[in-house]
Design a protein around this motif. Structure first.
Motif, PDB file in Angstrom:
ATOM      1  N   SER A 129       0.629  -1.311  -0.187  1.00 53.26           N
ATOM      2  CA  SER A 129       0.178  -0.165  -0.278  1.00 53.26           C
ATOM      3  C   SER A 129       0.365   0.939   0.007  1.00 53.26           C
ATOM      4  N   ARG A 130       1.878   1.117  -0.055  1.00 48.90           N
ATOM      5  CA  ARG A 130       3.283   2.223   0.343  1.00 48.90           C
ATOM      6  C   ARG A 130       3.902   2.184  -1.115  1.00 48.90           C
ATOM      7  N   PRO A 131       3.701   3.551  -1.266  1.00 51.44           N
ATOM      8  CA  PRO A 131       4.177   4.307  -2.794  1.00 51.44           C
ATOM      9  C   PRO A 131       5.940   2.878  -3.438  1.00 51.44           C
ATOM     10  N   ARG A 132       6.104   3.118  -2.509  1.00 49.53           N
ATOM     11  CA  ARG A 132       8.307   2.236  -2.630  1.00 49.53           C
ATOM     12  C   ARG A 132       8.007   0.697  -3.134  1.00 49.53           C
ATOM     13  N   ARG A 133       6.905   0.225  -2.374  1.00 52.20           N
ATOM     14  CA  ARG A 133       6.658  -0.846  -2.967  1.00 52.20           C
ATOM     15  C   ARG A 133       7.710  -2.698  -2.044  1.00 52.20           C
ATOM     16  N   LYS A 134       7.828  -1.897  -1.318  1.00 57.12           N
ATOM     17  CA  LYS A 134       9.570  -2.303  -0.580  1.00 57.12           C
ATOM     18  C   LYS A 134       9.420  -2.893   0.910  1.00 57.12           C
ATOM     19  N   LEU A 135      10.068  -4.283   0.778  1.00 55.60           N
ATOM     20  CA  LEU A 135       9.550  -4.695   2.112  1.00 55.60           C
ATOM     21  C   LEU A 135      11.185  -5.131   2.473  1.00 55.60           C
ATOM     22  N   ALA A 136      11.576  -5.269   3.798  1.00 52.87           N
ATOM     23  CA  ALA A 136      13.037  -5.863   4.373  1.00 52.87           C
ATOM     24  C   ALA A 136      12.474  -6.898   5.490  1.00 52.87           C
ATOM     25  N   SER A 137      13.157  -7.742   5.581  1.00 53.26           N
ATOM     26  CA  SER A 137      13.099  -8.679   6.411  1.00 53.26           C
ATOM     27  C   SER A 137      14.062  -8.807   7.411  1.00 53.26           C
ATOM     28  N   ALA A 138      13.593  -8.598   8.295  1.00 52.47           N
ATOM     29  CA  ALA A 138      14.945  -8.339   9.905  1.00 52.47           C
ATOM     30  C   ALA A 138      15.206 -10.312   9.988  1.00 52.47           C
ATOM     31  N   THR A 139      16.196 -10.934   9.565  1.00 50.27           N
ATOM     32  CA  THR A 139      16.404 -11.987  10.068  1.00 50.27           C
ATOM     33  C   THR A 139      17.833 -12.432  10.689  1.00 50.27           C
ATOM     34  N   LYS A 140      18.400 -13.504  10.792  1.00 51.04           N
ATOM     35  CA  LYS A 140      19.538 -13.151  11.526  1.00 51.04           C
ATOM     36  C   LYS A 140      19.618 -15.664  11.528  1.00 51.04           C
ATOM     37  N   SER A 141      19.070 -15.477  10.262  1.00 56.36           N
ATOM     38  CA  SER A 141      19.225 -17.239   9.701  1.00 56.36           C
ATOM     39  C   SER A 141      20.273 -17.733   9.973  1.00 56.36           C
ATOM     40  N   ASN A 142      21.525 -17.117  10.225  1.00 59.52           N
ATOM     41  CA  ASN A 142      22.995 -17.459   9.547  1.00 59.52           C
ATOM     42  C   ASN A 142      23.626 -18.116  10.982  1.00 59.52           C
ATOM     43  N   VAL A 183       8.764 -18.760   5.677  1.00 60.11           N
ATOM     44  CA  VAL A 183       7.773 -18.128   5.663  1.00 60.11           C
ATOM     45  C   VAL A 183       7.369 -17.274   4.936  1.00 60.11           C
ATOM     46  N   VAL A 184       7.982 -15.797   5.190  1.00 59.95           N
ATOM     47  CA  VAL A 184       8.519 -14.658   4.080  1.00 59.95           C
ATOM     48  C   VAL A 184       8.384 -15.139   3.113  1.00 59.95           C
ATOM     49  N   ALA A 185       9.583 -16.003   2.783  1.00 59.32           N
ATOM     50  CA  ALA A 185       9.218 -16.488   1.633  1.00 59.32           C
ATOM     51  C   ALA A 185       7.747 -16.438   0.639  1.00 59.32           C
ATOM     52  N   GLU A 186       7.429 -17.875   1.413  1.00 61.36           N
ATOM     53  CA  GLU A 186       6.535 -17.953   0.549  1.00 61.36           C
ATOM     54  C   GLU A 186       4.783 -17.725   1.090  1.00 61.36           C
ATOM     55  N   VAL A 187       5.088 -16.163   1.848  1.00 64.48           N
ATOM     56  CA  VAL A 187       3.941 -15.324   2.163  1.00 64.48           C
ATOM     57  C   VAL A 187       4.840 -14.749   0.776  1.00 64.48           C
ATOM     58  N   ALA A 188       5.526 -14.150   0.631  1.00 59.40           N
ATOM     59  CA  ALA A 188       6.112 -13.071  -0.926  1.00 59.40           C
ATOM     60  C   ALA A 188       5.251 -13.771  -2.238  1.00 59.40           C
ATOM     61  N   ALA A 189       5.057 -14.527  -2.334  1.00 60.24           N
ATOM     62  CA  ALA A 189       5.240 -15.584  -3.649  1.00 60.24           C
ATOM     63  C   ALA A 189       3.524 -14.940  -4.155  1.00 60.24           C
ATOM     64  N   GLU A 190       2.696 -14.853  -2.866  1.00 59.69           N
ATOM     65  CA  GLU A 190       1.462 -13.736  -2.910  1.00 59.69           C
ATOM     66  C   GLU A 190       2.031 -12.728  -3.001  1.00 59.69           C
ATOM     67  N   TYR A 191       2.899 -11.845  -3.257  1.00 56.70           N
ATOM     68  CA  TYR A 191       2.788 -10.206  -3.086  1.00 56.70           C
ATOM     69  C   TYR A 191       3.879  -9.969  -3.957  1.00 56.70           C
ATOM     70  N   SER A 192       3.618 -10.173  -5.231  1.00 56.71           N
ATOM     71  CA  SER A 192       5.021 -10.242  -6.391  1.00 56.71           C
ATOM     72  C   SER A 192       5.096  -9.013  -6.431  1.00 56.71           C
ATOM     73  N   GLN A 193       4.005  -8.037  -6.359  1.00 48.28           N
ATOM     74  CA  GLN A 193       4.567  -6.337  -6.877  1.00 48.28           C
ATOM     75  C   GLN A 193       5.353  -5.718  -5.770  1.00 48.28           C
ATOM     76  N   VAL A 194       5.598  -6.822  -4.078  1.00 53.17           N
ATOM     77  CA  VAL A 194       6.207  -6.091  -3.159  1.00 53.17           C
ATOM     78  C   VAL A 194       8.160  -6.277  -3.585  1.00 53.17           C
ATOM     79  N   GLU A 195       9.036  -5.592  -3.634  1.00 52.26           N
ATOM     80  CA  GLU A 195       9.532  -6.374  -3.285  1.00 52.26           C
ATOM     81  C   GLU A 195      10.831  -6.138  -2.123  1.00 52.26           C
ATOM     82  N   VAL A 196      11.145  -7.687  -2.080  1.00 55.67           N
ATOM     83  CA  VAL A 196      11.383  -7.671  -0.474  1.00 55.67           C
ATOM     84  C   VAL A 196      12.878  -8.141  -0.529  1.00 55.67           C
ATOM     85  N   THR A 197      13.283  -7.813   0.266  1.00 55.08           N
ATOM     86  CA  THR A 197      14.737  -8.437   0.356  1.00 55.08           C
ATOM     87  C   THR A 197      14.657  -8.558   2.171  1.00 55.08           C
TER      88      THR A 197
END
Ligand code: NAD
Ligand code: IPM
Ligand code: MN
Length: 371
Positions: free
Chosen positions: A196-209, A221-235
């Motif tokens: 809903s925000r103009p830049r359509r960017k999402l940063a996911s904070a992880t520490k999976s290392n 799980v974030v990657a699975e949900v991301a598949a439903e939101y192709s308009q959002v650039e997730v990093t």
């Protein structure tokens, strides 16, 4: 963890149950500066209600560390039942030099967040024009972030133990619990917000290392949900690198989704970047509106300045505006935020944290006048 909510509770909507625009709000000023910023924020909310055509009935609850000194608990045993019927809760802060910090937190804040399943903690981190960021060469266009913090589980689930007290072998364990459902619902909220925000960017904070169980599940799980939101650039960023990025390249960040503890730390950093911890608001949301949501500044009781009347009230006033937005009073929210923006931009009335010498009441009054 706190007991589950009772089955029967009042259904909630963006309007009070009967369709009228009357809202019942529980106010818990709490301790320290919480008692100073809450009353002035309420005055701003009342002013906006009076001219906005809605009514705002607040009931104040004197719960907190003083209550604990008299009764041995932060709030009465039936407090959560009492709160369950209001439309929203406005909290100042709790915490007192007289008590170990975990006592007020586990006696009031976390039981409310958990019992009312306020699983999203929404925390805008936006640099207002005129506020002095400690980041050199940055201005309002560069810093407009919002954190969607998981608020019901993770590192704050409260499970753990301490054994062999006082012995060389003394050990404490604190267990983090991450559930697929818990991650999925907060991630979905964050993707919706990012979309809903103009830049359509999402940063996911992880520490999976390093956190090879919980944060690996988080990433999946974030990657699975991301598949439903192709308009959002997730990093995906490891949280340490994300903290550095917030300082060095805030313009590359928009919506951030983070676990309970990571979100807590990143949002104090975000508040500092926007000029003061005293400016930052938050909403503890139950998005399904099955239970009341709670709104509060992100800061604590600030014992180092409490009692001097100099705390910045903007975080609480802004949190109050978020509360009105949640109740469906979007125009009132926008008016309050615009008033905050104009007072900060003018720069004439500033509390000491913003580099001025105004009092809490003077800054709140300036916002009231700007409305
Ligand atoms: P804090 O946020 O109270 O204070 C950190 C620093 O920020 C202090 O120097 C303080 O003076 C300053 N500050 C905070 N709010 C300010 C405001 N409105 N205007 C100007 N300056 C402000 O954090 P802390 O010192 O870590 O915690 C103090 C107590 O508050 C502890 O007991 C802690 O557990 C509690 N706490 C409670 C909540 C809550 O109730 N939701 C939130 C955070 C901390
Ligand atoms: C906040 C506070 C709380 C948190 C404490 C008081 C438990 O720091 O609201 O950011 O960590 O959530
Ligand atoms: Mn915090």
């Amino acid at each position: 963890m706190t007991p589950p909510a009772p089955k029967a509770h009042r259904a909630r909507s963006s309007r009070a149950g009967d369709g009228s625009r009357n809202y019942r709000v529980a106010v818990i000023p709490g301790d320290g500066v919480g008692k100073e910023v809450t009353p002035v924020a309420l005055e701003v909310l009342r002013a906006v209600a009076a001219s906005g055509g809605f009514r705002f009935v607040s009931e104040e609850f004197p719960w907190g560390s003083d209550y604990h000194a008299r009764h041995g608990e932060m709030m009465p045993a039936d407090a959560l039942d009492t709160l369950s019927s209001v439309d929203a809760i406005l909290l100042g802060a709790v915490g007192s030099p007289e008590l170990a910090d975990h006592v007020p937190v586990w006696g009031l804040v976390l039981p409310i967040r958990q019992r009312f399943d306020q699983y999203v903690n929404l925390r805008p981190m936006r640099l207002l024009a005129g506020a002095a960021t400690p980041l050199a060469g940055r201005s309002a266009e560069d810093v407009d972030m919002v954190c969607v913090r998981e608020n019901s589980e993770g590192e704050y689930c409260g499970i753990g133990r301490r054994v062999d007290r006082g012995e060389d072998t003394e050990t404490a364990e604190e267990t983090s619990v991450f559930s697929r459902r818990g991650i999925e619902r907060v991630a979905r909220f964050a993707f919706e917000l990012a979309a809903s925000r103009p830049r359509r960017k999402l940063a996911s904070a992880t520490k999976s290392n390093a956190l090879r169980h919980s944060m690996v599940l988080w990433d999946e799980v974030v990657a699975e949900v991301a598949a439903e939101y192709s308009q959002v650039e997730v990093t995906r960023y490891h949280v340490d690198a994300l903290a550095a990025r917030m300082v060095n390249h805030p313009e590359t960040l928009d919506t951030i989704v983070a676990s309970n503890l990571f979100g807590d730390i990143l949002t104090d950093l975000g508040a500092a970047i926007t000029g003061s911890l005293g400016l930052a608001p938050s909403g503890n949301l139950n998005p399904e509106r099955q239970h009341p949501s709670m709104f509060e500044p992100i800061h604590g009781s600030a014992p180092d300045i409490a009692g001097r009347g100099i705390a910045n009230p903007i975080g609480t006033i802004w949190a109050g505006a978020m509360m009105l937005e949640h109740l469906g009073e979007t125009a009132a929210h926008d008016r309050i935020v615009a008033a905050i923006e104009s007072v900060v931009a003018a720069g004439r009335v500033r509390t000491p944290d913003l580099g001025g010498d105004a009092t809490t009441k003077e800054l709140a009054a300036a916002i009231g006048e700007a409305l």
